[in-house]
Scaffold this active site. Structure first.
Site, short mmCIF file in Angstrom:
data_model
loop_
_atom_site.label_atom_id
_atom_site.label_comp_id
_atom_site.label_asym_id
_atom_site.label_seq_id
_atom_site.Cartn_x
_atom_site.Cartn_y
_atom_site.Cartn_z
N SER A 209 0.84 -1.20 0.00
CA SER A 209 0.00 0.00 0.00
C SER A 209 0.88 1.25 0.00
CB SER A 209 -0.94 -0.02 1.21
OG SER A 209 -1.92 0.98 1.08
N ASN A 210 0.34 2.38 0.36
CA ASN A 210 1.13 3.62 0.42
C ASN A 210 0.65 4.47 1.60
OD1 ASN A 210 -1.07 5.43 -0.54
ND2 ASN A 210 -0.88 4.16 -2.36
N HIS A 211 1.27 5.63 1.77
CA HIS A 211 1.02 6.44 2.98
C HIS A 211 -0.21 7.35 2.91
CE1 HIS A 211 4.66 5.17 4.93
NE2 HIS A 211 5.41 5.56 3.90
#
Ligand code: CTP
Length: 400
Positions: A209-211
Site C-alpha cells: 500500500s502507500n502512505h
C-alpha cells in the site's frame, strides 16, 4: 458578500473579547444577521448588553434564560451559515478538540452542521505550548478553519504570537474562504471523489500500500457537500474516517481493481470527478492462497501494472464532464504534471511536490499548483487541506 448570512459568533474568556464589539458592528454593517453566544468567562471581559445592542439580537449565555425559555443549541447550530469562535481561548479550544460540551457555546459547536472558523487568542507561552498546538492541529484536521493568532504586544506585556486577528482581517477571511463560491453554487451538481490509498493483497495477511490518509479527498468531499453538491466518495482503507455532515454516498473499496470497477461504474452522469486517491500502479501478479512462509533468504514478488483509472475516465469523458487528477511528484514536477494532464485528457491537474515541507501524504496542509487544459497555471501557498479544497473547487467552478 456577507449580506443576509447568518453568523453565529461564539465569544470565550480572553482579553481580546473587547474586539468583538467592533467585529459585531462590522458584520452588521455588511448586512449579516449576527447572533452571539458567550461563555461565562467571556462576560468578564465584555458585557452581553454591549453585544445585544450592536447585534440587535439577544445574547445567549445559558441553556435557559431568566424567564425559563430554552435556548436550543441544536436550533442555533442549524440557524448558522457559519459559526465563528473569536476569541477562542486555550480552554475552549481544548474542549472543542475533545468534544466536551459543558456550556451553551461548546454544545452548539457540536451541534452545528455549518463550517466553523476558530480565531485563537491567548498569551505567548500558552499559544506555543505543545498541548495547545496539538489541540489546534486536531481541530484543523477535522475540518475547522483556523485563523492563526498574530504577532505583537500581548496584554501581559510579552511580545509574540497570541493576538486575536483584527476584526477587519476576520471578515476578509470569512469572505475569502466561506462565501466564495456562494454556498449553493453547486446545488444539483453530481460530484465523484476518490480518496485514500489502495491495498494490494500479497497473501491472506500481507499487502502492498502507500502512505495516503485520504485527508485531501475528504476535505474536497466536505466542501463540495457544503456547496450543495451531491457527492459520491469512493475510498480506500484509511484509519481516519471522513467527518461529513449532509448528503454523501460513501463506497468502500480495497484494491486498485476494486477502485477501478467502482469508479468507472459511478462516473456516468457525474458533472465533476476528482481523482484524489493514491492508486497502486502495480499489484502482485498472483495472490497466494495461504500465508507465505519465510523459507528462503530472499523472496521475489512478481508485480503487474494496474489499470489507470483516470486515463480510462479521460477516454470515457462526455461533453460537459469535468475531470480533475492529482500528480504527486519528486522532480521535474511541472513537466510531469503537464504530460499527465494531456495524456489522461484532464481539465485540471493538482500538482504537489514531495520536496515541499508540509505537503502531500499525512499532513494537514498542502501546497499545490493548479494547471488547466487551456495553459493556465496558479501557484498557492502552504495552506490547510480545507483551504486547498476551496482553491481547487474555485478553479473547477471557473471551468463550469
Ligand atoms: N491514477 C489512477 N489510476 C492508477 C494510478 C493513478 O487513476 N492506476 C490517478 C491518481 O488518482 C492521480 C493521477 O492518476 O489522480 C496521477 O497519479 P500518479 O501516480 O502521480 O501518476 P501516474 O500516471 O501513475 O504516473 P507515475 O506513477 O509514473 O508518476
Amino acid at each position: 458578500m456577507l449580506a443576509g448570512k447568518n453568523i453565529l459568533l461564539g465569544i470565550t474568556g480572553s482579553i481580546a473579547a473587547y474586539k468583538c464589539a467592533f467585529l459585531v458592528r462590522l458584520l452588521v454593517k455588511q448586512g449579516a444577521n449576527v447572533k452571539v453566544v458567550m461563555t461565562s468567562a467571556a462576560q468578564q471581559f465584555i458585557t452581553p448588553l454591549t453585544l445585544s445592542t450592536l447585534s440587535k439580537n439577544p445574547v445567549l449565555t445559558q441553556y435557559a434564560d431568566e424567564e425559563g425559555n430554552w435556548n436550543s443549541h441544536v436550533e442555533l447550530g442549524l440557524w448558522a451559515d457559519v459559526m465563528l469562535i473569536a476569541p477562542a481561548s486555550a480552554n475552549t479550544i481544548t474542549k472543542l478538540a475533545y468534544g466536551l460540551c459543558d456550556n451553551l457555546l461548546t454544545a452548539t459547536y457540536l451541534s452545528a452542521r455549518c463550517p466553523v472558523v476558530i480565531s485563537p487568542a491567548m498569551d505567548l507561552d500558552m499559544y506555543q505550548h505543545p498541548s495547545t498546538l496539538a489541540n489546534i492541529q486536531k481541530l484543523r484536521s477535522i475540518g475547522n478553519l483556523i485563523i492563526p493568532a498574530t504577532n505583537g504586544e500581548l496584554a501581559s506585556g510579552l511580545i509574540g504570537q497570541g493576538r486575536m486577528a483584527e476584526p477587519e482581517d476576520i471578515i476578509a477571511f470569512l469572505e475569502e474562504h466561506l462565501f466564495y463560491p456562494t454556498q449553493d453554487q453547486l446545488k444539483g451538481k453530481k460530484v465523484l471523489i476518490t480518496a485514500g490509498p489502495t491495498v494490494e493483497p500479497i497473501d491472506p495477511v500481507r499487502y502492498i500500500s502507500n502512505h495516503s490518509t485520504g485527508k485531501m479527498g475528504f476535505a474536497l468531499a466536505q466542501q463540495f457537500v457544503r456547496m450543495g453538491a451531491e457527492v459520491t466518495l469512493i475510498k480506500g482503507p484509511t484509519l481516519q474516517q471522513p467527518h461529513i455532515n449532509g448528503a454523501i454516498k460513501v463506497i468502500e473499496v480495497g484494491s486498485a481493481a476494486e477502485m477501478f470497477d467502482a469508479t468507472t461504474r459511478e462516473f456516468t452522469g457525474k458533472d465533476i470527478t476528482v481523482m484524489a486517491a493514491a492508486v497502486a500502479d502495480y499489484t502482485p501478479a498472483d495472490v497466494a492462497e495461504k500465508k507465505i512462509k519465510k523459507d528462503g533468504q530472499t523472496l521475489e514478488l512478481a508485480l503487474v501494472k494496474t489499470r489507470d483509472i483516470l486515463a480510462e475516465l479521460g477516454r470515457q469523458k462526455a461533453e460537459g464532464q469535468i475531470l480533475v487528477g492529482f500528480a504527486l511528484e519528486t522532480n521535474d514536477e511541472e513537466a510531469h504534471a503537464q504530460v499527465k494532464l494531456r495524456k489522461k485528457n484532464l481539465d485540471l491537474i493538482v500538482l504537489n511536490s514531495l520536496r515541499d515541507a508540509g505537503a502531500g501524504f499525512g499532513h494537514d496542509t498542502n501546497r499545490i499548483t493548479l494547471l488547466d487544459n487551456k495553459g493556465g497555471k496558479k501557484q498557492f501557498e502552504l495552506k490547510s487541506k480545507t483551504e486547498v479544497a476551496l482553491d481547487i473547487i474555485k478553479a473547477i467552478t471557473e471551468q463550469l
